[in-house]
Design a protein around this motif. Structure first.
Motif, PDB file in Angstrom:
ATOM      1  N   PHE A 147       0.824  -1.204   0.000  1.00  0.00           N
ATOM      2  CA  PHE A 147       0.000   0.000   0.000  1.00  0.00           C
ATOM      3  C   PHE A 147       0.856   1.252   0.000  1.00  0.00           C
ATOM      4  N   ASN A 148       0.383   2.264  -0.715  1.00  0.00           N
ATOM      5  CA  ASN A 148       0.952   3.601  -0.603  1.00  0.00           C
ATOM      6  C   ASN A 148       0.173   4.358   0.463  1.00  0.00           C
ATOM      7  N   ARG A 149       0.876   4.968   1.402  1.00  0.00           N
ATOM      8  CA  ARG A 149       0.213   5.754   2.448  1.00  0.00           C
ATOM      9  C   ARG A 149       0.049   7.194   1.970  1.00  0.00           C
ATOM     10  N   VAL A 150      -1.185   7.702   2.019  1.00  0.00           N
ATOM     11  CA  VAL A 150      -1.469   9.093   1.678  1.00  0.00           C
ATOM     12  C   VAL A 150      -1.965   9.777   2.948  1.00  0.00           C
ATOM     13  N   ASN A 151      -1.209  10.758   3.427  1.00  0.00           N
ATOM     14  CA  ASN A 151      -1.472  11.366   4.724  1.00  0.00           C
ATOM     15  C   ASN A 151      -1.635  12.881   4.594  1.00  0.00           C
ATOM     16  N   LYS A 156      -0.880  18.319   3.539  1.00  0.00           N
ATOM     17  CA  LYS A 156      -1.487  19.600   3.961  1.00  0.00           C
ATOM     18  C   LYS A 156      -2.939  19.815   3.544  1.00  0.00           C
ATOM     19  N   THR A 157      -3.351  19.384   2.359  1.00  0.00           N
ATOM     20  CA  THR A 157      -4.724  19.650   1.931  1.00  0.00           C
ATOM     21  C   THR A 157      -5.390  18.390   1.401  1.00  0.00           C
ATOM     22  N   ARG A 158      -6.734  18.401   1.437  1.00  0.00           N
ATOM     23  CA  ARG A 158      -7.477  17.266   0.887  1.00  0.00           C
ATOM     24  C   ARG A 158      -7.247  17.137  -0.602  1.00  0.00           C
ATOM     25  N   LYS A 159      -7.160  18.278  -1.306  1.00  0.00           N
ATOM     26  CA  LYS A 159      -6.935  18.239  -2.752  1.00  0.00           C
ATOM     27  C   LYS A 159      -5.611  17.561  -3.084  1.00  0.00           C
ATOM     28  N   ALA A 160      -4.580  17.837  -2.279  1.00  0.00           N
ATOM     29  CA  ALA A 160      -3.280  17.194  -2.507  1.00  0.00           C
ATOM     30  C   ALA A 160      -3.376  15.691  -2.250  1.00  0.00           C
ATOM     31  N   CYS A 161      -4.145  15.309  -1.221  1.00  0.00           N
ATOM     32  CA  CYS A 161      -4.354  13.882  -0.957  1.00  0.00           C
ATOM     33  C   CYS A 161      -5.103  13.221  -2.108  1.00  0.00           C
ATOM     34  N   GLU A 162      -6.110  13.901  -2.613  1.00  0.00           N
ATOM     35  CA  GLU A 162      -6.883  13.362  -3.728  1.00  0.00           C
ATOM     36  C   GLU A 162      -5.995  13.153  -4.956  1.00  0.00           C
ATOM     37  N   ALA A 163      -5.111  14.117  -5.209  1.00  0.00           N
ATOM     38  CA  ALA A 163      -4.197  13.996  -6.353  1.00  0.00           C
ATOM     39  C   ALA A 163      -3.244  12.820  -6.156  1.00  0.00           C
ATOM     40  N   ALA A 164      -2.761  12.630  -4.914  1.00  0.00           N
ATOM     41  CA  ALA A 164      -1.828  11.537  -4.629  1.00  0.00           C
ATOM     42  C   ALA A 164      -2.504  10.178  -4.780  1.00  0.00           C
ATOM     43  N   VAL A 165      -3.753  10.073  -4.298  1.00  0.00           N
ATOM     44  CA  VAL A 165      -4.494   8.818  -4.445  1.00  0.00           C
ATOM     45  C   VAL A 165      -4.744   8.537  -5.928  1.00  0.00           C
ATOM     46  N   ASN A 166      -5.145   9.547  -6.650  1.00  0.00           N
ATOM     47  CA  ASN A 166      -5.408   9.405  -8.088  1.00  0.00           C
ATOM     48  C   ASN A 166      -4.155   8.927  -8.826  1.00  0.00           C
ATOM     49  N   MET A 167      -3.009   9.517  -8.479  1.00  0.00           N
ATOM     50  CA  MET A 167      -1.747   9.144  -9.122  1.00  0.00           C
ATOM     51  C   MET A 167      -1.372   7.694  -8.825  1.00  0.00           C
ATOM     52  N   ALA A 168      -1.500   7.290  -7.560  1.00  0.00           N
ATOM     53  CA  ALA A 168      -1.148   5.915  -7.181  1.00  0.00           C
ATOM     54  C   ALA A 168      -2.048   4.903  -7.880  1.00  0.00           C
ATOM     55  N   LEU A 169      -3.348   5.181  -7.896  1.00  0.00           N
ATOM     56  CA  LEU A 169      -4.284   4.261  -8.545  1.00  0.00           C
ATOM     57  C   LEU A 169      -4.033   4.196 -10.046  1.00  0.00           C
ATOM     58  N   LYS A 192     -15.583   7.349  -4.652  1.00  0.00           N
ATOM     59  CA  LYS A 192     -15.726   7.674  -6.084  1.00  0.00           C
ATOM     60  C   LYS A 192     -14.429   7.400  -6.846  1.00  0.00           C
ATOM     61  N   LEU A 193     -13.287   7.727  -6.239  1.00  0.00           N
ATOM     62  CA  LEU A 193     -12.006   7.427  -6.893  1.00  0.00           C
ATOM     63  C   LEU A 193     -11.815   5.922  -7.027  1.00  0.00           C
ATOM     64  N   SER A 194     -12.207   5.177  -6.008  1.00  0.00           N
ATOM     65  CA  SER A 194     -12.098   3.713  -6.064  1.00  0.00           C
ATOM     66  C   SER A 194     -12.932   3.150  -7.204  1.00  0.00           C
ATOM     67  N   MET A 195     -14.129   3.692  -7.371  1.00  0.00           N
ATOM     68  CA  MET A 195     -14.994   3.244  -8.454  1.00  0.00           C
ATOM     69  C   MET A 195     -14.401   3.616  -9.808  1.00  0.00           C
ATOM     70  N   LYS A 196     -13.828   4.803  -9.893  1.00  0.00           N
ATOM     71  CA  LYS A 196     -13.246   5.268 -11.154  1.00  0.00           C
ATOM     72  C   LYS A 196     -12.168   4.310 -11.652  1.00  0.00           C
ATOM     73  N   PHE A 197     -11.350   3.785 -10.709  1.00  0.00           N
ATOM     74  CA  PHE A 197     -10.258   2.887 -11.098  1.00  0.00           C
ATOM     75  C   PHE A 197     -10.616   1.411 -10.906  1.00  0.00           C
TER      76      PHE A 197
END
Length: 202
Positions: A147-151, A156-169, A192-197
Motif C-alpha cells: 500500500f501507498n500511504r497518503v497522509n 497539507k490539503t485534501r486536494k493534494a491527498c486526492e491527487a496523490a491517491v489518483n496518481m497511485a491508482l 468515487k475514486l475507487s470506483m473510477k479505477f
C-alpha cells in the motif's frame, strides 16, 4: 499480525518533567495582546475548513439520512432518482432545492453493498479522531510494500491527498488514506475514486 499490531497500538506518551522552582520564586505568567494571540485548529477542523464544494452542504445528520434513503430504495428495488429520493427523505421543497446538488453527489457512484466485486487494487479509508491510531496502522500497511500511504498531515490539503491517491491508482497501486475522514462526504471522495479505477465494481 493482529497481535503485533495490537501491541504496537498500545503506545505510551512521555513528557519532560517541569523545571524545578524555588518556593520563593513566583510562577511566571506571560500575556499576549489580542493581536499576538493565535488559535490552533485541530486536524479535524482544518480538514472541515479545507473541504468546501461550490454548493450548499448538508449537515452530518442529513448526510446519513441520504445514505439511509439510498439503502432503502435499493432494498425495495426502486430506481434511484430525484423522485424516489425526495419521497424517502421527505425534505421540504425549499430544502430539497437548496441541497439537491449535494444529495446527487452523495449518491453518485456509491456501490451497492450486496453487489460489490473487489478488484486487484485496494483503497483502505481510515476513519477516526486525531491520535486514535490511524497513522500507526497506515505505517504498518505501507511497510508491507502493498500500500501507498497518503497522509494529510504530510500533504497539507485534501486536494493534494486526492491527487496523490489518483496518481497511485493510475499506476496500478493500492492506497491507504490516512486522514480523519470525519463525515460521509469526505469518505465519498475516496469511494468515487475507487470506483473510477475499478477497485471494486457492482
Amino acid at each position: 499480525m493482529a497481535d503485533s499490531l495490537s501491541d504496537h497500538l498500545n503506545t505510551l506518551t512521555l513528557t519532560d518533567p517541569a523545571p524545578a522552582r524555588s518556593p520563593q520564586e513566583p510562577p511566571t505568567q506571560t500575556t499576549q495582546s489580542p493581536s499576538q494571540q493565535t488559535t490552533q485548529d485541530s486536524p479535524q477542523s482544518q480538514q472541515q475548513k479545507q473541504y468546501r464544494p461550490p454548493y450548499p452542504q448538508l449537515n452530518n445528520e442529513d448526510q446519513l439520512k441520504v445514505v439511509q434513503a439510498l439503502h432503502e430504495i435499493r432494498l425495495e428495488k426502486l430506481p434511484v432518482g430525484p423522485q424516489t429520493l425526495q419521497e424517502k427523505l421527505q425534505f421540504p421543497p425549499e430544502k430539497w432545492a437548496k441541497y439537491e446538488t449535494d444529495i446527487k453527489d452523495l449518491v453518485s457512484g456509491r456501490p451497492h453493498p450486496q453487489q460489490i466485486v473487489i478488484g486487484p487494487q485496494k483503497v483502505i479509508i481510515l476513519v477516526g479522531l486525531p491520535g486514535s491510531g490511524k497513522s500507526t496502522l497506515a505505517h504498518k500497511l505501507a511497510a508491507t510494500s502493498l500500500f501507498n500511504r497518503v497522509n494529510q498531515d504530510d500533504l497539507k490539503t485534501r486536494k493534494a491527498c486526492e491527487a496523490a491517491v489518483n496518481m497511485a491508482l493510475k499506476k496500478g497501486q493500492s492506497v491507504v488514506v490516512d486522514r480523519c475522514n470525519f463525515d460521509i462526504r469526505q469518505r465519498h471522495t475516496w469511494i468515487k475514486l475507487s470506483m473510477k479505477f475499478k477497485c471494486f465494481k457492482h
